[in-house]
Design an enzyme around this catalytic site. Structure first.
Site, mmCIF file in Angstrom:
data_model
loop_
_atom_site.group_PDB
_atom_site.id
_atom_site.type_symbol
_atom_site.label_atom_id
_atom_site.label_comp_id
_atom_site.label_asym_id
_atom_site.label_seq_id
_atom_site.Cartn_x
_atom_site.Cartn_y
_atom_site.Cartn_z
ATOM 1 N N CYS A 116 0.812 -1.229 0.000
ATOM 2 C CA CYS A 116 0.000 0.000 0.000
ATOM 3 C C CYS A 116 0.843 1.276 0.000
ATOM 4 O O CYS A 116 0.340 2.367 -0.249
ATOM 5 C CB CYS A 116 -0.938 0.012 1.198
ATOM 6 S SG CYS A 116 -2.067 -1.384 1.197
ATOM 7 N N HIS A 258 -3.225 7.261 2.612
ATOM 8 C CA HIS A 258 -3.657 5.965 2.076
ATOM 9 C C HIS A 258 -4.994 5.593 2.706
ATOM 10 O O HIS A 258 -5.146 5.625 3.926
ATOM 11 C CB HIS A 258 -2.592 4.910 2.390
ATOM 12 C CG HIS A 258 -3.091 3.521 2.210
ATOM 13 N ND1 HIS A 258 -3.756 3.124 1.076
ATOM 14 C CD2 HIS A 258 -3.060 2.426 3.025
ATOM 15 C CE1 HIS A 258 -4.101 1.846 1.199
ATOM 16 N NE2 HIS A 258 -3.692 1.407 2.373
ATOM 17 N N ASN A 288 -10.232 0.024 0.079
ATOM 18 C CA ASN A 288 -8.771 0.130 0.140
ATOM 19 C C ASN A 288 -8.217 -0.374 -1.191
ATOM 20 O O ASN A 288 -8.301 -1.566 -1.490
ATOM 21 C CB ASN A 288 -8.262 -0.719 1.312
ATOM 22 C CG ASN A 288 -6.747 -0.665 1.473
ATOM 23 O OD1 ASN A 288 -6.030 -0.315 0.537
ATOM 24 N ND2 ASN A 288 -6.266 -1.018 2.649
HETATM 25 O O1 UT7 Z 1 -3.732 -1.059 3.684
HETATM 26 C C1 UT7 Z 1 -2.674 -1.549 4.468
HETATM 27 C C2 UT7 Z 1 -2.841 -1.199 5.882
HETATM 28 N N1 UT7 Z 1 -4.082 -1.739 6.390
HETATM 29 C C3 UT7 Z 1 -4.585 -1.252 7.487
HETATM 30 O O2 UT7 Z 1 -4.050 -0.326 8.034
HETATM 31 C C4 UT7 Z 1 -5.806 -1.949 8.056
HETATM 32 C C5 UT7 Z 1 -5.797 -1.807 9.556
HETATM 33 N N2 UT7 Z 1 -6.836 -2.580 10.253
HETATM 34 C C6 UT7 Z 1 -8.141 -2.277 10.159
HETATM 35 O O3 UT7 Z 1 -8.554 -1.412 9.418
HETATM 36 C C7 UT7 Z 1 -9.083 -3.027 11.093
HETATM 37 O O4 UT7 Z 1 -8.332 -3.760 12.032
HETATM 38 C C8 UT7 Z 1 -10.048 -3.994 10.349
HETATM 39 C C9 UT7 Z 1 -11.091 -3.178 9.576
HETATM 40 C C10 UT7 Z 1 -9.272 -4.893 9.422
HETATM 41 C C11 UT7 Z 1 -10.815 -4.856 11.363
HETATM 42 O O5 UT7 Z 1 -11.498 -4.020 12.289
HETATM 43 P P1 UT7 Z 1 -11.353 -4.279 13.864
HETATM 44 O O6 UT7 Z 1 -12.192 -3.295 14.534
HETATM 45 O O7 UT7 Z 1 -9.869 -4.269 14.169
HETATM 46 O O8 UT7 Z 1 -11.969 -5.705 13.993
HETATM 47 P P2 UT7 Z 1 -11.344 -7.051 14.589
HETATM 48 O O9 UT7 Z 1 -10.435 -7.681 13.587
HETATM 49 O O10 UT7 Z 1 -10.819 -6.828 15.967
HETATM 50 O O11 UT7 Z 1 -12.643 -7.922 14.731
HETATM 51 C C12 UT7 Z 1 -13.699 -7.542 15.625
HETATM 52 C C13 UT7 Z 1 -14.836 -8.507 15.448
HETATM 53 C C14 UT7 Z 1 -14.377 -9.969 15.533
HETATM 54 O O12 UT7 Z 1 -15.399 -10.692 16.183
HETATM 55 P P3 UT7 Z 1 -15.281 -11.059 17.749
HETATM 56 O O13 UT7 Z 1 -14.004 -11.839 17.897
HETATM 57 O O14 UT7 Z 1 -15.251 -9.737 18.472
HETATM 58 O O15 UT7 Z 1 -16.507 -11.853 17.996
HETATM 59 C C15 UT7 Z 1 -14.314 -10.391 14.092
HETATM 60 O O16 UT7 Z 1 -14.515 -11.771 13.910
HETATM 61 O O17 UT7 Z 1 -15.412 -8.332 14.146
HETATM 62 C C16 UT7 Z 1 -15.457 -9.606 13.494
HETATM 63 N N3 UT7 Z 1 -15.352 -9.384 12.063
HETATM 64 C C17 UT7 Z 1 -16.423 -9.156 11.282
HETATM 65 N N4 UT7 Z 1 -17.716 -9.079 11.557
HETATM 66 C C18 UT7 Z 1 -18.552 -8.819 10.535
HETATM 67 C C19 UT7 Z 1 -14.229 -9.346 11.296
HETATM 68 N N5 UT7 Z 1 -14.548 -9.085 10.025
HETATM 69 C C20 UT7 Z 1 -15.899 -8.982 9.986
HETATM 70 C C21 UT7 Z 1 -16.813 -8.693 8.961
HETATM 71 N N6 UT7 Z 1 -18.121 -8.628 9.273
HETATM 72 N N7 UT7 Z 1 -16.447 -8.477 7.667
#
Ligand code: UT7
Length: 337
Positions: A116, A258, A288
């Site tokens: 990215c 980004h 993204n």
């Molecule tokens: O481009 C290169 C750089 N990239 C970035 O900088 C991305 C950085 N990271 C992020 O933007 C975020 O971490 C994400 C958008 C990828 C994820 O968001 P989050 O708030 O960090 O979610 P998480 O991974 O901690 O997941 C929270 C919950 C989990 O469920 P439990 O364990 O709390 O029950 C996941 O299983 O959300 C769940 N989850 C979803 N739920 C519905 C993960 N993906 C999904 C989804 N729909 N698509």
């Protein structure tokens, strides 16, 4: 007056197929509510089967050349630099084919792989070539088709990434000219390479015997860990480039970061003491798009009338590698369309 790369043309291209959160909610265990609150994304574009990164890059390249007032013909640029994570094939690079399809003649053409952060790395390389006098004009493209590397079993990455391409033309000028690229800062931390990666398909995990494991061929990201690293490194990198060019944060007219997550961009703005509305956001419409993200955001910000000649613009990106980078430029006039 120092010889400097100056922005002379800008163009973006998105494949026509818009994929909404509602559509993805039918295919994955997800919801519009989760995607918009956690990422800010409402829809993204995915290329139809058979459309490659090079195809999108050619479209964006055409538009950038046109906005610079250049016909696509031999001699108009000395070099084509293409940043991508999703090349048309592992070998050869995609840039020579894009240069040939744009009828640019026997120019130097190569790909840059910094995920990215790729577009900022490509800008840095291109502007150094111009400053050193090795090139007078360079076409810099960021293009991606992430839809081809997303794991259909991974709902998190599948809802985040989109396809697209953006391009700029850099030309030799002087550092007091509007459009001048005044400073660049780059960094990396390979100790955390596993946070964002495609494990297979390279020389470390060769698929020479038997069928390759499909899961190893897909893009993976440890989102939570990446989130914190993204904010920290982009903040440090923007501060480094601001120090180098002698600007203070309150002098920034637009921060074009980004588009990884709207929450990351808002958090970055807060940490830089920048009003949130100075951090440009178009992730809601494109998702993204990795290396294409910054030139697409610039094209959208420009089309929205948010950039005036002479404005101070700060670019910043973070991605796999880990890699990060920032660039400071003034906005050219007349504004490229
Ligand atoms: O481009 C290169 C750089 N990239 C970035 O900088 C991305 C950085 N990271 C992020 O933007 C975020 O971490 C994400 C958008 C990828 C994820 O968001 P989050 O708030 O960090 O979610 P998480 O991974 O901690 O997941 C929270 C919950 C989990 O469920 P439990 O364990 O709390 O029950 C996941 O299983 O959300 C769940 N989850 C979803 N739920 C519905 C993960 N993906 C999904 C989804 N729909 N698509």
């Amino acid at each position: 007056m120092a010889r400097t790369a100056v922005l002379a043309g800008l163009g973006g291209y998105l494949p026509p197929r818009r994929v909404t959160n509602e559509e993805l909610s039918e295919r994955f265990d997800t919801s519009d509510e989760w995607i918009t609150t956690r990422t800010g994304i409402r829809s993204r574009r995915w290329a139809d089967t058979g459309i490659s990164t090079g195809d999108l890059a050619v479209e964006a390249g055409h538009r950038a050349l046109k906005s610079a007032g250049l016909a696509p013909e031999p001699g108009v640029v000395d070099m084509v630099v293409l940043a991508t994570t999703t090349p048309d094939q592992p070998c050869p690079a995609t840039a020579p084919d894009v240069a040939a399809r744009l009828h640019l003649g026997p120019v130097a053409a190569f790909d840059i792989s910094a995920v990215c952060t790729g577009f900022v790395y490509a800008l840095a390389v291109a502007s150094a070539q111009i400053s050193a006098g090795h090139a007078d004009r360079v076409l810099v493209i960021g293009a991606e088709t992430y839809s081809t590397i997303l794991n259909p079993a991974d709902r998190t990455t599948s809802v985040i990434f989109g396809d697209g391409a953006g391009a700029v033309v850099l030309t030799a000028g002087e550092d007091d000219q509007p459009g001048a690229l005044l400073g660049v800062h780059l960094g990396s931390d390979g100790a955390h390479k596993d946070l964002i990666c495609i494990p297979g398909g390279g020389s470390r995990q060769r698929a020479t015997h038997g069928e390759p494991d499909p899961a190893e061929q897909y893009f993976t990201m440890q989102g939570k860990k990446v989130f914190a690293a993204a904010v920290n490194h982009m903040r440090q990198s923007t501060v480094s480039v601001l120090d180098a060019v002698g600007w203070t944060t309150d002098q920034i007219d637009l921060l074009v970061g980004h588009q990884a997550n709207a929450r990351i961009l808002k958090s970055l703005a807060r940490q830089l003491d920048l009003p949130e509305d100075r951090a440009f956001i178009n992730i809601d419409q494109v998702g993204n798009t990795s290396a294409a993200s910054i030139p697409l955001a610039l094209a959208d910000a420009c089309a929205a009338g948010l950039l005036a000649p002479g404005d101070r613009v700060l670019l910043t990106a973070f991605g796999g590698g880990l890699t990060w980078g920032s660039a400071a430029l003034t906005w050219p006039g007349p504004t490229p369309a």
